[in-house]
Every structure is written in structure tokens, then in C-alpha cells.
Scaffold this motif. Sequence first.
Motif, mmCIF file in Angstrom:
data_model
loop_
_atom_site.group_PDB
_atom_site.id
_atom_site.type_symbol
_atom_site.label_atom_id
_atom_site.label_comp_id
_atom_site.label_asym_id
_atom_site.label_seq_id
_atom_site.Cartn_x
_atom_site.Cartn_y
_atom_site.Cartn_z
ATOM 1 N N GLY A 138 0.790 -1.225 0.000
ATOM 2 C CA GLY A 138 0.000 0.000 0.000
ATOM 3 C C GLY A 138 0.821 1.273 0.000
ATOM 4 O O GLY A 138 0.254 2.362 -0.121
ATOM 5 N N LEU A 139 2.152 1.171 0.145
ATOM 6 C CA LEU A 139 3.006 2.355 0.135
ATOM 7 C C LEU A 139 3.415 2.695 -1.301
ATOM 8 O O LEU A 139 3.414 1.829 -2.178
ATOM 9 N N PRO A 140 3.774 3.936 -1.570
ATOM 10 C CA PRO A 140 4.175 4.325 -2.934
ATOM 11 C C PRO A 140 5.425 3.578 -3.378
ATOM 12 O O PRO A 140 6.174 3.028 -2.569
ATOM 13 N N GLU A 141 5.659 3.578 -4.659
ATOM 14 C CA GLU A 141 6.856 2.952 -5.209
ATOM 15 C C GLU A 141 8.106 3.686 -4.729
ATOM 16 O O GLU A 141 8.113 4.896 -4.554
ATOM 17 N N GLY A 142 9.154 2.924 -4.520
ATOM 18 C CA GLY A 142 10.403 3.487 -4.031
ATOM 19 C C GLY A 142 10.809 2.893 -2.702
ATOM 20 O O GLY A 142 11.988 2.920 -2.341
ATOM 21 N N PHE A 143 9.830 2.358 -1.943
ATOM 22 C CA PHE A 143 10.152 1.708 -0.682
ATOM 23 C C PHE A 143 10.703 0.315 -0.951
ATOM 24 O O PHE A 143 10.236 -0.386 -1.855
ATOM 25 N N SER A 144 11.689 -0.077 -0.142
ATOM 26 C CA SER A 144 12.240 -1.418 -0.282
ATOM 27 C C SER A 144 11.199 -2.447 0.132
ATOM 28 O O SER A 144 10.445 -2.245 1.088
ATOM 29 N N GLN A 145 11.158 -3.552 -0.571
ATOM 30 C CA GLN A 145 10.177 -4.595 -0.315
ATOM 31 C C GLN A 145 10.833 -5.864 0.241
ATOM 32 O O GLN A 145 10.324 -6.959 0.075
ATOM 33 N N ASP A 146 11.972 -5.696 0.907
ATOM 34 C CA ASP A 146 12.728 -6.862 1.377
ATOM 35 C C ASP A 146 12.451 -7.171 2.843
ATOM 36 O O ASP A 146 13.355 -7.290 3.659
ATOM 37 N N GLY A 147 11.212 -7.300 3.197
ATOM 38 C CA GLY A 147 10.857 -7.704 4.550
ATOM 39 C C GLY A 147 11.142 -6.663 5.607
ATOM 40 O O GLY A 147 11.584 -6.996 6.713
ATOM 41 N N ARG A 148 10.900 -5.421 5.304
ATOM 42 C CA ARG A 148 11.125 -4.352 6.279
ATOM 43 C C ARG A 148 9.875 -4.092 7.108
ATOM 44 O O ARG A 148 8.758 -4.416 6.703
ATOM 45 N N VAL A 149 10.086 -3.497 8.282
ATOM 46 C CA VAL A 149 8.990 -3.110 9.157
ATOM 47 C C VAL A 149 9.139 -1.629 9.476
ATOM 48 O O VAL A 149 10.245 -1.079 9.437
ATOM 49 N N ALA A 150 8.030 -0.992 9.770
ATOM 50 C CA ALA A 150 8.041 0.419 10.173
ATOM 51 C C ALA A 150 8.074 0.496 11.688
ATOM 52 O O ALA A 150 7.252 -0.124 12.368
ATOM 53 N N VAL A 151 9.023 1.236 12.209
ATOM 54 C CA VAL A 151 9.189 1.381 13.656
ATOM 55 C C VAL A 151 9.104 2.861 14.002
ATOM 56 O O VAL A 151 9.857 3.679 13.457
ATOM 57 N N TYR A 152 8.187 3.191 14.905
ATOM 58 C CA TYR A 152 8.052 4.569 15.376
ATOM 59 C C TYR A 152 8.901 4.740 16.623
ATOM 60 O O TYR A 152 8.780 3.970 17.592
ATOM 61 N N LEU A 153 9.761 5.745 16.619
ATOM 62 C CA LEU A 153 10.666 6.034 17.737
ATOM 63 C C LEU A 153 10.222 7.326 18.396
ATOM 64 O O LEU A 153 10.507 8.415 17.906
ATOM 65 N N PRO A 154 9.484 7.234 19.512
ATOM 66 C CA PRO A 154 9.014 8.463 20.174
ATOM 67 C C PRO A 154 10.157 9.187 20.851
ATOM 68 O O PRO A 154 11.118 8.580 21.330
ATOM 69 N N TYR A 162 10.263 9.797 15.251
ATOM 70 C CA TYR A 162 10.710 9.427 13.918
ATOM 71 C C TYR A 162 10.145 8.054 13.570
ATOM 72 O O TYR A 162 10.011 7.188 14.430
ATOM 73 N N THR A 163 9.809 7.867 12.312
ATOM 74 C CA THR A 163 9.395 6.567 11.801
ATOM 75 C C THR A 163 10.458 6.092 10.834
ATOM 76 O O THR A 163 10.764 6.769 9.847
ATOM 77 N N VAL A 164 11.047 4.942 11.133
ATOM 78 C CA VAL A 164 12.109 4.385 10.306
ATOM 79 C C VAL A 164 11.660 3.028 9.780
ATOM 80 O O VAL A 164 10.923 2.302 10.443
ATOM 81 N N PHE A 165 12.112 2.711 8.568
ATOM 82 C CA PHE A 165 11.816 1.425 7.942
ATOM 83 C C PHE A 165 13.106 0.615 7.950
ATOM 84 O O PHE A 165 14.076 0.969 7.268
ATOM 85 N N VAL A 166 13.126 -0.449 8.731
ATOM 86 C CA VAL A 166 14.343 -1.225 8.945
ATOM 87 C C VAL A 166 14.063 -2.699 8.674
ATOM 88 O O VAL A 166 12.907 -3.141 8.695
ATOM 89 N N PRO A 167 15.108 -3.492 8.417
ATOM 90 C CA PRO A 167 14.907 -4.934 8.240
ATOM 91 C C PRO A 167 14.334 -5.584 9.488
ATOM 92 O O PRO A 167 14.581 -5.142 10.623
ATOM 93 N N GLN A 168 13.578 -6.640 9.276
ATOM 94 C CA GLN A 168 12.908 -7.331 10.367
ATOM 95 C C GLN A 168 13.889 -7.821 11.428
ATOM 96 O O GLN A 168 13.610 -7.775 12.626
ATOM 97 N N GLU A 169 15.093 -8.266 10.995
ATOM 98 C CA GLU A 169 16.046 -8.829 11.951
ATOM 99 C C GLU A 169 16.692 -7.769 12.839
ATOM 100 O O GLU A 169 17.406 -8.120 13.786
ATOM 101 N N TRP A 170 16.476 -6.509 12.570
ATOM 102 C CA TRP A 170 17.033 -5.462 13.414
ATOM 103 C C TRP A 170 16.217 -5.229 14.679
ATOM 104 O O TRP A 170 16.682 -4.538 15.589
ATOM 105 N N VAL A 171 15.014 -5.730 14.734
ATOM 106 C CA VAL A 171 14.141 -5.467 15.872
ATOM 107 C C VAL A 171 13.943 -6.750 16.677
ATOM 108 O O VAL A 171 13.964 -7.860 16.134
ATOM 109 N N GLN A 172 13.784 -6.561 17.974
ATOM 110 C CA GLN A 172 13.535 -7.673 18.886
ATOM 111 C C GLN A 172 12.381 -7.292 19.813
ATOM 112 O O GLN A 172 12.469 -6.302 20.543
ATOM 113 N N PRO A 173 11.283 -8.043 19.822
ATOM 114 C CA PRO A 173 10.150 -7.724 20.707
ATOM 115 C C PRO A 173 10.543 -7.841 22.174
ATOM 116 O O PRO A 173 11.380 -8.670 22.553
#
Length: 227
Positions: A138-154, A162-173
Motif C-alpha cells: 500500500g506504500l508508494p513505489e520506491g520503498f524497499s520490499q525486502d521484509g522491512r517493518v516500520a518502527v516509530y521512535l518516540p 521518527y518513523t524508520v523502515f528497517v529490516p525485520q532482523e534489526w528489531v527484537q520484541p
Amino acid sequence: MTRLYKYFFRGLITVLPLALTIYLLYIFLAWTEAVALTFLRPFIGGFYVPGMGLALGILGILAIGYLVSKERVQRVLTLVEMPFTNLPVVKSIYSSLKSFADYFSPSSKNTAQQVVILRIPGQQLELVGLVTRRSMEGLPEGFSQDGRVAVYLPMGYMIGGYTVFVPQEWVQPIQMSVEEAMRSSLIAWMARAENNNRPAAPAMPEPPGSAPGAPGDASGGGSSSQA
């Protein structure tokens, strides 16, 4: 005087959050009742009972919620929303507020909301964020489609983020609720030191003559000299 200052600030810290919470609730309830009475005044005239406007306002919201759950009413609501979704400036404001409200709606199927630790490879810092999107669909063209997630950093004190789009393996619940994470971010993660984590008091130097073997010690060299 030092003890009086300590008692005063301790009492102030205890009373201030309670007083401000009650005051803000009072302002909100008074404003809600005033708005409700503005719409109800033509129907009820001068008749008024304290709290009636708030009660009728809640009933009105429940009635609206029931009506908009009907398909026919939803079609009418779509026509009503057309000016708000087409005017240039109004469109941005209305769409943002509606998306924010829909995100926290009980009927929303969005399950991506989760508190995570963001670790950037090669960096020692750790950032606490909130996953808000798990796919780039649903995002415009230009965003990487390699399994990234959006993370909001308050940011601290809720001055933004800030909202950053990072690879899934960079985040840990982590085991933390969204409300707790946002509340901690509000106060910049400040925490009081626990009693068991306080540094131990430095050892006081022993007075001369108290160490074993010192002159005058009954159990040390003093008794042996008398032998």
C-alpha cells in the motif's frame, strides 16, 4: 529546615499528579457537557439537571455508533465525508485524524502494534520503538520490499518522533505494553534508583589504635609486651 523542605516537596509530588488529573478530567467533562447542551438546548429548553448533558451526549454517541454500523447509513456517511476528503487542506487534516482513530478502533484488525528494541548493526546503542507496520503493501513505489517493518521512535516529553523502515532482523520484541512504553518515553525513561541498587557507603577509616596489633590494644601487641 532541610527536613521541612523534604516533606513539602514529597507532599507536593504526591498531590500534584492527582490534582492535575482531576482538574483535567473536570475540564474535559465540563466541556463535553457544554457542547452536548448546545445541541440539546432547542429540545429541552431551560430544563437542566447537572450531568444531563454528558449522559445524553454519551447516549447520542452510542446511537451514532449503532447507526453507522448499518450499510445504508454508511453510504450516506460516505457522501457526507466527500467534502472532507477532497478539499486540499481539509483532506490532510481529516484523513490523518481518521486514520489515527481507526488505528485504535476496537474493530481494527491491525495487530502490528508491538514494543521492540531496535539494534543497528555495528552500533552499540539500543532504541525502544513501536512497530506500526509489518509490510510495505500500500506504500508508494520506491520503498524497499525486502521484509522491512516500520518502527516509530518516540522522543522524550512527546515532542515528536521518527518513523524508520528497517529490516525485520534489526528489531527484537520485548515484554512491555504499548501504554507503558509511551508513558516511559513521555518522561524520557527516568526512573528512581532502587534501594538495593544504591552504591554502598564508603568504609570509614578506623581511628588510630583500634587496629589489631596497635599499641594500647588489649588483644594485640600491648598485652604481649607485659608478658
